[in-house]
Design a protein around this motif. Structure first.
Motif, PDB file in Angstrom:
ATOM      1  N   CYS A   3      -1.243   2.116  -5.648  1.00  0.00           N
ATOM      2  CA  CYS A   3      -0.438   1.439  -4.616  1.00  0.00           C
ATOM      3  C   CYS A   3       0.278   0.270  -5.589  1.00  0.00           C
ATOM      4  O   CYS A   3      -0.032  -0.213  -6.536  1.00  0.00           O
ATOM      5  N   CYS A  16      -7.506  -0.240  -0.552  1.00  0.00           N
ATOM      6  CA  CYS A  16      -7.441   0.358   0.666  1.00  0.00           C
ATOM      7  C   CYS A  16      -7.901   1.767   0.520  1.00  0.00           C
ATOM      8  O   CYS A  16      -7.898   2.503   1.403  1.00  0.00           O
ATOM      9  N   HIS A  26       0.871  -1.078  -0.208  1.00  0.00           N
ATOM     10  CA  HIS A  26       0.041   0.058  -0.054  1.00  0.00           C
ATOM     11  C   HIS A  26       0.905   1.337   0.073  1.00  0.00           C
ATOM     12  O   HIS A  26       0.417   2.250   0.543  1.00  0.00           O
ATOM     13  N   CYS A  85      -7.136   1.322  -5.401  1.00  0.00           N
ATOM     14  CA  CYS A  85      -6.669   0.243  -4.618  1.00  0.00           C
ATOM     15  C   CYS A  85      -7.977  -0.037  -3.742  1.00  0.00           C
ATOM     16  O   CYS A  85      -8.620   0.902  -3.452  1.00  0.00           O
TER      17      CYS A  85
END
Ligand code: ZN
Length: 321
Positions: free
Chosen positions: A188, A183, A171, A181
């Motif tokens: 990332c 996240c 990440h 991503c």
């Protein structure tokens, strides 16, 4: 010889290690010489109770198939995805297993009467990879699977950092305009070289999407060639950040994508070499010579979990006697 399986004070000789994944458990039995004496794979249950049950069943089945009584097992170590509190043996947010919050070590111990220790799966695999690859000193283990994460081992011990985040290189955003991503960030490392992100970007059906991408790239498909380059460059970025931040001597690469073998290793090596060309400093680091690929199907993760279990102290073991 690793010393990992040395007999504990109760005289129990076998260390069991389990790598608990989203679909299967890989279990190994390690003898006092540090050799793998038995190995089996079993499906993982879904949800908290089923996960505990499948772990207990895997340990008993491993003992039975490998021909030793369960009373010979001195410890069990578990590597499992999610947020792991290694002290308490608790697992949170293991979404691929349907686990929200689970006192895994305590629950499994109740089932078998053997002390359990729990560690994050990539950290456990890092420890196993360090020993199986014979790397002394400092190394990083870069796991290229559905997602991307790394574990760092310094002088034979997992380096956790202050909050257990050490090695979460997947990440690190390397392109703010890149793909979104899971996240919430863009670009990332994981969006470049994670199997899940690549399969999504490829978008065509198939049981082995990354192999399909490589085959299509070999045949000249432009989308596939771009994704294959992304994989090489993302993995090279992960190797660079691991060496530049922790100065590890070697980066051992493992995970599901190692099934690609030389095609993966040569591509990452070439990307590291090309990336260093313009920089005397980066060239001096010789990154392309510092990576190593685990053989596909390596037991590193389960073996590392056995080492984690073997680190249970005497005080912790005695009460179960
Ligand atoms: Zn991310």
């Amino acid at each position: 010889m690793t010393g990992a399986g040395a007999a504990d004070p109760s005289g129990r000789l076998i260390r069991v290690g389990l790598d608990v994944g989203g679909t299967k458990i890989d279990a190994v039995a390690v003898d006092p010489a540090g050799d793998i004496r038995g190995r089996l794979r079993r499906p993982t249950g879904w949800g908290e109770n089923a996960v505990v049950e499948s772990i207990v069943t895997a340990v008993t089945a491993l003992a039975e198939e490998s021909g030793f009584p369960i009373s010979d097992v001195g410890s069990v170590g578990i590597g499992i995805p999610g947020l792991v509190d290694a002290e308490s043996g608790r697992v949170d947010h293991a979404v691929n297993l349907g686990v929200e919050s689970l006192d895994l070590a305590a629950r499994a111990e109740q089932g078998l009467g053997i002390p359990f220790r729990v560690e994050n799966d990539v950290k456990a695999a890092a420890l196993g990879a360090a020993v199986l690859s014979g790397v002394a000193g400092s190394m990083a283990y870069l796991n290229l699977g559905t997602g991307v994460a790394a574990g760092i081992v310094i002088d034979g011990r997992i380096w956790r950092g202050s909050r257990g985040t050490a090695g979460e290189v997947g990440h690190l955003s390397v392109d703010p305009r890149g793909r979104l991503c899971g996240c919430g960030q863009h670009g990332c490392v994981e969006t470049f070289c994670g199997g899940g992100a690549l399969a999504k970007a490829w978008g065509r059906p198939g049981a082995l999407p990354i192999r399909d991408i490589f085959d299509a790239a070999d045949a000249g498909d432009p989308l596939a060639m771009g994704l294959r380059d992304d994989l090489y460059h993302g993995a090279a970025a992960a190797v660079r950040v691991l060496v530049l931040s922790a100065d590890v001597e070697t980066v051992v690469i493992g995970g599901g994508l190692t099934a690609l073998g030389d095609r993966l290793e040569n591509g990452i090596r070439a990307a590291l070499h090309a990336g260093a060309e313009a920089s005397p400093f980066m060239r001096s680091l010789r990154l392309d010579e510092r990576i190593e690929l685990l053989p596909a199907g390596s037991p590193a993760a389960a073996f590392g979990a056995a080492l984690v279990g073997a680190s249970i102290t005497e005080k912790e073991i005695v009460p179960h006697g």
